[in-house]
Design a protein around this motif. Sequence first.
Motif, PDB file in Angstrom:
ATOM      1  N   GLY A   1       0.788  -1.224   0.000  1.00  0.00           N
ATOM      2  CA  GLY A   1       0.000   0.000   0.000  1.00  0.00           C
ATOM      3  C   GLY A   1       0.816   1.268   0.000  1.00  0.00           C
ATOM      4  O   GLY A   1       0.257   2.365   0.020  1.00  0.00           O
ATOM      5  N   LEU A   2       2.152   1.154  -0.024  1.00  0.00           N
ATOM      6  CA  LEU A   2       2.975   2.351  -0.100  1.00  0.00           C
ATOM      7  C   LEU A   2       3.004   2.852  -1.543  1.00  0.00           C
ATOM      8  O   LEU A   2       2.785   2.098  -2.483  1.00  0.00           O
ATOM      9  CB  LEU A   2       4.394   2.079   0.396  1.00  0.00           C
ATOM     10  CG  LEU A   2       4.509   1.861   1.914  1.00  0.00           C
ATOM     11  CD1 LEU A   2       4.460   0.379   2.231  1.00  0.00           C
ATOM     12  CD2 LEU A   2       5.785   2.477   2.454  1.00  0.00           C
ATOM     13  N   GLY A   3       3.330   4.132  -1.706  1.00  0.00           N
ATOM     14  CA  GLY A   3       3.269   4.733  -3.031  1.00  0.00           C
ATOM     15  C   GLY A   3       4.584   4.797  -3.763  1.00  0.00           C
ATOM     16  O   GLY A   3       4.662   5.396  -4.844  1.00  0.00           O
ATOM     17  N   GLY A   4       5.639   4.182  -3.218  1.00  0.00           N
ATOM     18  CA  GLY A   4       6.934   4.239  -3.881  1.00  0.00           C
ATOM     19  C   GLY A   4       7.916   3.267  -3.268  1.00  0.00           C
ATOM     20  O   GLY A   4       7.619   2.595  -2.271  1.00  0.00           O
TER      21      GLY A   4
ATOM     22  N   ASP B   1       7.710   7.938  -2.446  1.00  0.00           N
ATOM     23  CA  ASP B   1       6.502   8.772  -2.553  1.00  0.00           C
ATOM     24  C   ASP B   1       6.605  10.022  -1.680  1.00  0.00           C
ATOM     25  O   ASP B   1       5.622  10.738  -1.496  1.00  0.00           O
ATOM     26  CB  ASP B   1       5.252   7.974  -2.203  1.00  0.00           C
ATOM     27  CG  ASP B   1       5.274   7.444  -0.774  1.00  0.00           C
ATOM     28  OD1 ASP B   1       6.239   7.745  -0.037  1.00  0.00           O
ATOM     29  OD2 ASP B   1       4.348   6.716  -0.389  1.00  0.00           O
ATOM     30  N   ARG B   2       7.810  10.268  -1.112  1.00  0.00           N
ATOM     31  CA  ARG B   2       8.146  11.461  -0.316  1.00  0.00           C
ATOM     32  C   ARG B   2       7.574  11.417   1.089  1.00  0.00           C
ATOM     33  O   ARG B   2       7.684  12.388   1.841  1.00  0.00           O
ATOM     34  CB  ARG B   2       7.676  12.744  -1.024  1.00  0.00           C
ATOM     35  CG  ARG B   2       8.268  12.929  -2.403  1.00  0.00           C
ATOM     36  CD  ARG B   2       7.570  14.034  -3.158  1.00  0.00           C
ATOM     37  NE  ARG B   2       6.190  13.639  -3.463  1.00  0.00           N
ATOM     38  CZ  ARG B   2       5.336  14.402  -4.148  1.00  0.00           C
ATOM     39  NH1 ARG B   2       5.716  15.579  -4.585  1.00  0.00           N
ATOM     40  NH2 ARG B   2       4.099  13.981  -4.378  1.00  0.00           N
ATOM     41  N   ASN B   3       6.982  10.289   1.464  1.00  0.00           N
ATOM     42  CA  ASN B   3       6.341  10.173   2.775  1.00  0.00           C
ATOM     43  C   ASN B   3       7.218   9.440   3.776  1.00  0.00           C
ATOM     44  O   ASN B   3       8.010   8.561   3.416  1.00  0.00           O
ATOM     45  CB  ASN B   3       5.007   9.436   2.664  1.00  0.00           C
ATOM     46  CG  ASN B   3       3.957  10.254   1.940  1.00  0.00           C
ATOM     47  OD1 ASN B   3       3.987  11.481   1.964  1.00  0.00           O
ATOM     48  ND2 ASN B   3       3.024   9.572   1.283  1.00  0.00           N
ATOM     49  N   VAL B   4       7.046   9.794   5.023  1.00  0.00           N
ATOM     50  CA  VAL B   4       7.618   9.067   6.154  1.00  0.00           C
ATOM     51  C   VAL B   4       6.442   8.410   6.865  1.00  0.00           C
ATOM     52  O   VAL B   4       5.497   9.102   7.280  1.00  0.00           O
ATOM     53  CB  VAL B   4       8.366  10.009   7.104  1.00  0.00           C
ATOM     54  CG1 VAL B   4       8.891   9.240   8.306  1.00  0.00           C
ATOM     55  CG2 VAL B   4       9.496  10.726   6.379  1.00  0.00           C
ATOM     56  N   THR B   5       6.473   7.093   6.995  1.00  0.00           N
ATOM     57  CA  THR B   5       5.333   6.362   7.548  1.00  0.00           C
ATOM     58  C   THR B   5       5.722   5.677   8.847  1.00  0.00           C
ATOM     59  O   THR B   5       6.786   5.061   8.938  1.00  0.00           O
ATOM     60  CB  THR B   5       4.818   5.308   6.552  1.00  0.00           C
ATOM     61  OG1 THR B   5       4.586   5.925   5.282  1.00  0.00           O
ATOM     62  CG2 THR B   5       3.521   4.692   7.034  1.00  0.00           C
TER      63      THR B   5
ATOM     64  N   THR C   1      12.386  11.781  -2.743  1.00  0.00           N
ATOM     65  CA  THR C   1      12.547  10.477  -2.085  1.00  0.00           C
ATOM     66  C   THR C   1      13.229  10.601  -0.728  1.00  0.00           C
ATOM     67  O   THR C   1      14.250  11.273  -0.586  1.00  0.00           O
ATOM     68  CB  THR C   1      13.380   9.542  -2.986  1.00  0.00           C
ATOM     69  OG1 THR C   1      12.724   9.397  -4.240  1.00  0.00           O
ATOM     70  CG2 THR C   1      13.553   8.182  -2.339  1.00  0.00           C
ATOM     71  N   VAL C   2      12.661   9.933   0.272  1.00  0.00           N
ATOM     72  CA  VAL C   2      13.249   9.893   1.613  1.00  0.00           C
ATOM     73  C   VAL C   2      14.245   8.736   1.656  1.00  0.00           C
ATOM     74  O   VAL C   2      13.877   7.581   1.450  1.00  0.00           O
ATOM     75  CB  VAL C   2      12.161   9.712   2.689  1.00  0.00           C
ATOM     76  CG1 VAL C   2      12.776   9.721   4.078  1.00  0.00           C
ATOM     77  CG2 VAL C   2      11.104  10.806   2.571  1.00  0.00           C
ATOM     78  N   ARG C   3      15.513   9.043   1.918  1.00  0.00           N
ATOM     79  CA  ARG C   3      16.570   8.037   1.833  1.00  0.00           C
ATOM     80  C   ARG C   3      17.166   7.627   3.176  1.00  0.00           C
ATOM     81  O   ARG C   3      17.883   6.637   3.254  1.00  0.00           O
ATOM     82  CB  ARG C   3      17.701   8.564   0.934  1.00  0.00           C
ATOM     83  CG  ARG C   3      17.311   8.763  -0.523  1.00  0.00           C
ATOM     84  CD  ARG C   3      17.171   7.441  -1.238  1.00  0.00           C
ATOM     85  NE  ARG C   3      18.411   6.725  -1.348  1.00  0.00           N
ATOM     86  CZ  ARG C   3      19.240   6.770  -2.406  1.00  0.00           C
ATOM     87  NH1 ARG C   3      18.911   7.510  -3.453  1.00  0.00           N
ATOM     88  NH2 ARG C   3      20.347   6.071  -2.437  1.00  0.00           N
ATOM     89  N   GLY C   4      16.911   8.388   4.229  1.00  0.00           N
ATOM     90  CA  GLY C   4      17.506   8.051   5.515  1.00  0.00           C
ATOM     91  C   GLY C   4      16.557   8.348   6.658  1.00  0.00           C
ATOM     92  O   GLY C   4      15.776   9.305   6.604  1.00  0.00           O
ATOM     93  N   ALA C   5      16.602   7.514   7.707  1.00  0.00           N
ATOM     94  CA  ALA C   5      15.784   7.728   8.898  1.00  0.00           C
ATOM     95  C   ALA C   5      16.511   7.160  10.105  1.00  0.00           C
ATOM     96  O   ALA C   5      17.126   6.097  10.028  1.00  0.00           O
ATOM     97  CB  ALA C   5      14.413   7.064   8.749  1.00  0.00           C
TER      98      ALA C   5
ATOM     99  N   GLU D   1      16.456  13.088  -0.964  1.00  0.00           N
ATOM    100  CA  GLU D   1      17.095  13.572  -2.179  1.00  0.00           C
ATOM    101  C   GLU D   1      16.795  15.047  -2.435  1.00  0.00           C
ATOM    102  O   GLU D   1      17.339  15.634  -3.381  1.00  0.00           O
ATOM    103  CB  GLU D   1      16.654  12.719  -3.366  1.00  0.00           C
ATOM    104  CG  GLU D   1      17.160  11.284  -3.275  1.00  0.00           C
ATOM    105  CD  GLU D   1      16.727  10.431  -4.448  1.00  0.00           C
ATOM    106  OE1 GLU D   1      16.131  10.981  -5.401  1.00  0.00           O
ATOM    107  OE2 GLU D   1      16.991   9.215  -4.418  1.00  0.00           O
ATOM    108  N   ASP D   2      15.948  15.653  -1.607  1.00  0.00           N
ATOM    109  CA  ASP D   2      15.645  17.078  -1.714  1.00  0.00           C
ATOM    110  C   ASP D   2      16.651  17.938  -0.949  1.00  0.00           C
ATOM    111  O   ASP D   2      16.407  19.130  -0.731  1.00  0.00           O
ATOM    112  CB  ASP D   2      14.234  17.358  -1.211  1.00  0.00           C
ATOM    113  CG  ASP D   2      13.984  16.789   0.189  1.00  0.00           C
ATOM    114  OD1 ASP D   2      14.942  16.325   0.828  1.00  0.00           O
ATOM    115  OD2 ASP D   2      12.821  16.796   0.634  1.00  0.00           O
TER     116      ASP D   2
END
Length: 370
Positions: free
Chosen positions: A44-47, A67-71, A90-94, A108-109
């Motif tokens: 169900g994730l968008g990316g 999908d640029r989201n943090v879930t 794109t979120v690449r690190g958490a 990546e932003d």
Amino acid sequence: MRHAAALAEAAQSSSRVSAARRRPRQLVAPSWHAPWKLQRVISGLGGWVRCVAVDPSNEFFVTGSADRNVTVWDLATGERKLTLTGHISTVRGAVLSPRHPYLFTAGEDKKVLCWDLEHNKVIRHYHGHLSGVYSLAMHPTLDVLMSGGRDAVCRVWDMRTRSEVHVLSGHTNAVASIITQPTDPQVITGSMDSTVRLWDLAAGKSMGVLTHHQRAVRALARGSGPGAAGSGGEHSFVSGAADGLRKWHASSGQFLFSMRAHEAMVHSLACNSDGVLFSGADDGGYRMWDVATGHCFQAGKAAVQPGSLDSEAAIYCAAFDMTGTRLITGGADKTVRVWREDPSATPESHPVDMDAYRAEVRRAEEAGAV
């Protein structure tokens, strides 16, 4: 002068590696580990799912995706608890702080953000990267954050003041992975320039360059379990690239041995307190290793989610929970997978295959990788 010093570091590291390669590898019987089974697939994730981090209290985990989201997900049930929006790429690190209700994310932003999870909002921005940010790590005892990206540097931030403490420069390509530890070298970075660097955090300078890999180093993991730091054993870490896995002594940078892993690029590594190392590759292949000896006790390939392309099999990220009994992976088929040890497995039903272990070592020696 700086260039000459870097060359001297590289030459010293290369000679150390060459000496290590000439030493015969001692065969030690691997510890027994139960095989791991897929417990749950979350879709169900968008990316593409590019990063995962587990809450220190072991109640939830966080994913970042294309999908640029943090879930935020419930670890016990796999249910989505919250979606955080703030990145524009794109979120690449958490990474989650063990001492504060803070989540740090990078993308990546060029953004590095600090989220207050009590109010679910961004409270700090860390500005400085000139291009996309690929990796994040937090020091285990200091309020210091490390980020690395396409600008080929690892930036060290004071978490509270947002000031840039150091810019660790020396890599010539993107910094794809960072690990930290309380003892020297406090920061270890892996880069797409095929090198691993050890850093003195206090001085902000490189302590050594490890040049054994010939391909981009996209993943690093601290060695854990009976042979890890804090347990009276060796203090090690593992690096992963398309040319295999390498195990190193963390303090000295001494090369220990190779693990001839995948036929594809290695994107993810994770190690638990029982000494189980997971590696995930671009073709969806995964392997489970006894990290102390480098014995692969399980190998497989994750099937892509229905509706995804075969080329979307990559396993981009992996993390064990705080107990080491659950493994969470994310990949290019836009799913999150949760794995657990097979409770029915025993040393009798799944014995350690010593012949296979000897064959693994022999193949590595014949290829000149040990």
